[in-house]
Design an enzyme around this catalytic site. Sequence first.
Site, PDB file in Angstrom:
ATOM      1  N   ARG A  36     -69.876  19.471  31.502  1.00  0.00           N
ATOM      2  CA  ARG A  36     -69.001  19.027  31.683  1.00  0.00           C
ATOM      3  C   ARG A  36     -68.417  18.061  33.107  1.00  0.00           C
ATOM      4  NH1 ARG A  36     -63.889  22.361  32.964  1.00  0.00           N
ATOM      5  NH2 ARG A  36     -61.713  21.560  32.145  1.00  0.00           N
ATOM      6  N   ILE A  62     -57.947  17.391  33.416  1.00  0.00           N
ATOM      7  CA  ILE A  62     -59.023  16.883  32.462  1.00  0.00           C
ATOM      8  C   ILE A  62     -58.554  18.542  31.899  1.00  0.00           C
ATOM      9  CG2 ILE A  62     -59.738  17.973  34.150  1.00  0.00           C
ATOM     10  CD1 ILE A  62     -62.780  17.426  32.246  1.00  0.00           C
ATOM     11  N   SER A  63     -58.386  18.775  30.594  1.00  0.00           N
ATOM     12  CA  SER A  63     -57.558  20.120  29.963  1.00  0.00           C
ATOM     13  C   SER A  63     -58.676  20.906  29.971  1.00  0.00           C
ATOM     14  CB  SER A  63     -57.428  19.796  27.810  1.00  0.00           C
ATOM     15  OG  SER A  63     -56.345  18.582  28.198  1.00  0.00           O
ATOM     16  N   GLN A  64     -57.922  22.762  29.810  1.00  0.00           N
ATOM     17  CA  GLN A  64     -59.104  23.413  30.182  1.00  0.00           C
ATOM     18  C   GLN A  64     -59.713  23.738  28.674  1.00  0.00           C
ATOM     19  OE1 GLN A  64     -55.811  26.587  29.411  1.00  0.00           O
ATOM     20  NE2 GLN A  64     -57.173  28.782  29.475  1.00  0.00           N
ATOM     21  N   PRO A  65     -60.625  24.155  28.872  1.00  0.00           N
ATOM     22  CA  PRO A  65     -61.645  24.174  27.561  1.00  0.00           C
ATOM     23  C   PRO A  65     -60.848  25.003  26.248  1.00  0.00           C
ATOM     24  CG  PRO A  65     -62.208  24.458  30.142  1.00  0.00           C
ATOM     25  CD  PRO A  65     -61.398  24.172  30.117  1.00  0.00           C
TER      26      PRO A  65
END
Length: 215
Positions: A36, A62-65
Amino acid sequence: MALTTYQAKRRELVEELRSKGIQDSQVLQAIGTLPREEFVLPAFKANAYDDTALPIICKQTISQPYTVAYMTELLGVQPGDRVLEIGTGSGYQAAVLATMGACVFTVERHQELHEAACKIFEALNLSIAAYRGDGTLGWSSFGPYQGIIVTAAAPDVPTSLANQLAIGGRLVIPVGDKDQQKLYRVVRTGEDDFSGEELEDFRFVPLIGRQGWEK
Ligand code: SAH
């Protein structure tokens, strides 16, 4: 930061996601494999394995995992499935899907993000088809899709996307106003039949386009 440090952090993130309820081993394995840190801005590399959204170029995120894992689990991806993603952004979500063996098509409206994501896909040897355009209209030439995932907030479910689902295909999309949305899963149960499920609250950047927000 040393590669081994990233590896250790990646393992910790997988355990954190597991403790938050993610069960799909394919999803956890993909997140446990992908670097990531390559998808975030250099200034945020040290935070690449925090379970948070992070800023990327073009004022996007970038979205939260956890969000990536939750949405991917909902899509129920099988290796070989054709999956369309709307909102390439950093490219991380598309990379997770490709690592799971899906045949991924992704659309981004910002040229700069599109180009940056393509470079990362190439560097990581990921075979992902990407194009720059208005994803609210889908990408009809490669449909129908077993899965469609929209990673930006829509005012409503775009009919173009629903119509590009294969029978049995799933569409996962945040719908609501610009500040708060609920995640929906729409399943195409027949040529003209769809069923919908309303799930948890999330917060995404807006989906801007012909069948999204105007601006
Ligand atoms: N999936 C991304 C999340 C990016 S945020 C990741 O893993 O990093 C959502 C993205 O949707 C932004 O990059 C934004 O530019 C893009 N977007 C918004 N409206 C769009 C549209 N109509 N078509 C394609 N992309 C769009």
